[in-house]
Design a protein around this motif. Structure first.
Motif, PDB file in Angstrom:
ATOM      1  N   VAL A   1      10.665   9.905  21.905  1.00 32.20           N
ATOM      2  CA  VAL A   1      10.494  11.056  22.403  1.00 32.20           C
ATOM      3  C   VAL A   1       8.993  11.018  22.584  1.00 32.20           C
ATOM      4  O   VAL A   1       8.393  11.550  23.360  1.00 32.20           O
ATOM      5  CB  VAL A   1      10.732  12.388  21.475  1.00 32.20           C
ATOM      6  N   ARG A   2       8.243  10.382  21.679  1.00 31.34           N
ATOM      7  CA  ARG A   2       6.745  10.356  21.495  1.00 31.34           C
ATOM      8  C   ARG A   2       6.355   9.489  22.711  1.00 31.34           C
ATOM      9  O   ARG A   2       6.502   8.316  23.033  1.00 31.34           O
ATOM     10  CB  ARG A   2       6.455   9.355  20.141  1.00 31.34           C
ATOM     11  N   LYS A   3       5.271   9.933  23.266  1.00 34.66           N
ATOM     12  CA  LYS A   3       4.613   9.282  24.569  1.00 34.66           C
ATOM     13  C   LYS A   3       2.955   8.982  24.065  1.00 34.66           C
ATOM     14  O   LYS A   3       2.946   8.261  23.190  1.00 34.66           O
ATOM     15  CB  LYS A   3       4.730  10.372  25.529  1.00 34.66           C
ATOM     16  N   GLU A   4       2.175   9.798  24.387  1.00 34.79           N
ATOM     17  CA  GLU A   4       0.720   9.521  23.885  1.00 34.79           C
ATOM     18  C   GLU A   4       0.122  10.244  22.771  1.00 34.79           C
ATOM     19  O   GLU A   4       0.507  11.556  22.690  1.00 34.79           O
ATOM     20  CB  GLU A   4      -0.095   9.389  25.209  1.00 34.79           C
ATOM     21  N   LEU A   5      -0.980   9.669  22.055  1.00 34.46           N
ATOM     22  CA  LEU A   5      -1.634  10.446  21.174  1.00 34.46           C
ATOM     23  C   LEU A   5      -2.525  11.401  21.651  1.00 34.46           C
ATOM     24  O   LEU A   5      -3.220  10.975  22.457  1.00 34.46           O
ATOM     25  CB  LEU A   5      -2.395   9.125  20.172  1.00 34.46           C
ATOM     26  N   LEU A   6      -2.315  12.599  21.387  1.00 33.50           N
ATOM     27  CA  LEU A   6      -3.139  13.871  22.004  1.00 33.50           C
ATOM     28  C   LEU A   6      -4.360  14.144  21.112  1.00 33.50           C
ATOM     29  O   LEU A   6      -5.288  14.444  21.381  1.00 33.50           O
ATOM     30  CB  LEU A   6      -2.322  15.019  21.927  1.00 33.50           C
ATOM     31  N   TYR A   7      -3.809  13.971  19.572  1.00 34.00           N
ATOM     32  CA  TYR A   7      -4.933  14.367  18.654  1.00 34.00           C
ATOM     33  C   TYR A   7      -4.711  13.814  17.317  1.00 34.00           C
ATOM     34  O   TYR A   7      -3.474  13.806  17.022  1.00 34.00           O
ATOM     35  CB  TYR A   7      -4.901  15.755  18.677  1.00 34.00           C
ATOM     36  N   GLU A   8      -5.555  13.470  16.737  1.00 37.06           N
ATOM     37  CA  GLU A   8      -5.583  12.743  15.323  1.00 37.06           C
ATOM     38  C   GLU A   8      -6.508  13.904  14.328  1.00 37.06           C
ATOM     39  O   GLU A   8      -7.474  13.705  14.471  1.00 37.06           O
ATOM     40  CB  GLU A   8      -5.701  11.349  15.437  1.00 37.06           C
ATOM     41  N   GLY A   9      -5.534  14.176  13.367  1.00 32.10           N
ATOM     42  CA  GLY A   9      -6.547  15.019  12.443  1.00 32.10           C
ATOM     43  C   GLY A   9      -6.508  14.279  11.025  1.00 32.10           C
ATOM     44  O   GLY A   9      -6.121  13.113  11.229  1.00 32.10           O
ATOM     45  N   VAL A  23       5.501  19.093  21.242  1.00 31.27           N
ATOM     46  CA  VAL A  23       4.878  17.901  20.788  1.00 31.27           C
ATOM     47  C   VAL A  23       5.754  17.526  19.460  1.00 31.27           C
ATOM     48  O   VAL A  23       6.351  18.373  18.997  1.00 31.27           O
ATOM     49  CB  VAL A  23       3.378  18.139  20.575  1.00 31.27           C
ATOM     50  N   VAL A  24       5.372  16.159  19.073  1.00 34.64           N
ATOM     51  CA  VAL A  24       5.745  15.548  17.881  1.00 34.64           C
ATOM     52  C   VAL A  24       4.380  15.508  16.871  1.00 34.64           C
ATOM     53  O   VAL A  24       3.292  15.155  17.401  1.00 34.64           O
ATOM     54  CB  VAL A  24       6.203  14.066  18.323  1.00 34.64           C
ATOM     55  N   VAL A  25       4.725  15.920  15.828  1.00 35.85           N
ATOM     56  CA  VAL A  25       3.805  15.927  14.867  1.00 35.85           C
ATOM     57  C   VAL A  25       4.147  14.804  13.768  1.00 35.85           C
ATOM     58  O   VAL A  25       5.225  14.800  13.191  1.00 35.85           O
ATOM     59  CB  VAL A  25       3.594  17.318  14.079  1.00 35.85           C
ATOM     60  N   GLU A  26       3.199  13.853  13.460  1.00 30.69           N
ATOM     61  CA  GLU A  26       3.303  12.836  12.660  1.00 30.69           C
ATOM     62  C   GLU A  26       2.513  13.098  11.239  1.00 30.69           C
ATOM     63  O   GLU A  26       1.415  13.431  11.461  1.00 30.69           O
ATOM     64  CB  GLU A  26       3.193  11.385  12.921  1.00 30.69           C
TER      65      GLU A  26
END
Ligand code: TMP
Ligand code: ASP
Length: 236
Positions: A1-9, A23-26
């Protein structure tokens, strides 16, 4: 399901999916404190925080608090509704500790007659300053009608969460939540874990949260595991 990284916190990464609305949260293994001045990590931390968040969000949603959680995808991945995060850290305190105890020169541990709700402006460059309701309006962060809604939601989360923690042998001292907009509905978002709560063992008074890391008290990983174990038992 994951596509592109939108944000890294600091503790999570957000990825897009095929759907605009999800969205997917890792969850990462990193741990930071004092606006990331202090950095650490331990193996399995992301999975533990995800497990606790998923258990608590499912329980909150059954108890009248709508959340962004859709489902768990893997040990460190959640599928969630994409919300517009309101840039406020909404803090609820039942016992005085941390920044508010320090600010007023009061020793930690004073039980409050009534839970205290506080807003902080979520802005790393400014180190998340406290702000008043009117200051939040002035900045255009929230609409006037949302302020009471945010407070009501925070207090409802507090009621449900305090009961669960109590059953798990811990006092819910304080916590921080983040809330997002989905259309004109407000949903509980982000996470609830020992990273963003203060939990004190009811029997021993021992700190069972990120203060172990902030204050170099040791046994950080063991403590997160213990909190997860207790919550799994209570919420199974
Ligand atoms: P404080 O006493 O430092 O204001 O923190 C109150 C609660 O909010 C505590 O449980 C920790 C949590 N918190 C966060 O989750 N993120 C933050 O950036 C801060 C400052 C606090
Ligand atoms: N969450 C903040 C940080 O990661 C502050 C804290 O929890 O102490 O730096």
């Amino acid at each position: 399901v994951r596509k592109e990284l939108l944000y890294e916190g600091k503790a999570k990464k957000i990825y897009s999916t095929e759907l605009q609305s999800e969205v997917v949260v890792e969850y990462k293994d990193s741990l930071t404190a004092f606006n990331a001045l202090k950095k650490g990590s331990f193996a399995g931390k992301g999975a533990l925080n995800l497990r606790m968040t998923a258990l608590l969000f499912e329980h909150l949603s059954k108890n009248g608090v709508p959340t962004h959680l859709i489902k768990q995808l893997g040990p460190t991945e959640l599928l969630v509704k994409k919300v517009e995060i309101i840039p406020l850290e909404v803090v609820v305190r039942n016992v005085l500790a941390g920044s508010t105890a320090k600010k007023f020169g009061i020793e930690e541990g004073q039980v409050l007659a009534k839970p205290l709700v506080e807003f902080y402006f979520k802005n790393d460059a400014l180190a998340d300053p406290f702000l008043s309701d009117d200051q939040a309006l002035m900045l255009g962060i929230v609409k006037e009608t949302e302020i009471p809604q945010l407070k009501t939601m925070a207090l409802k989360v507090n009621d449900v969460l305090a009961k669960v923690m109590n059953q798990a042998g811990m006092t819910l001292v304080d916590f921080k939540i983040e809330i997002g907009r989905e259309g004109n509905r407000l949903l509980l978002a982000d996470e609830i874990s020992p990273d963003c709560c203060r939990l004190w063992d009811k029997k021993t008074g021992e700190k069972m949260d990120k203060d172990r890391f902030r204050r170099d008290l040791g046994n950080v990983a063991e403590t997160y595991q213990e909190v997860c174990k207790r919550l799994s038992e209570v919420l199974k």
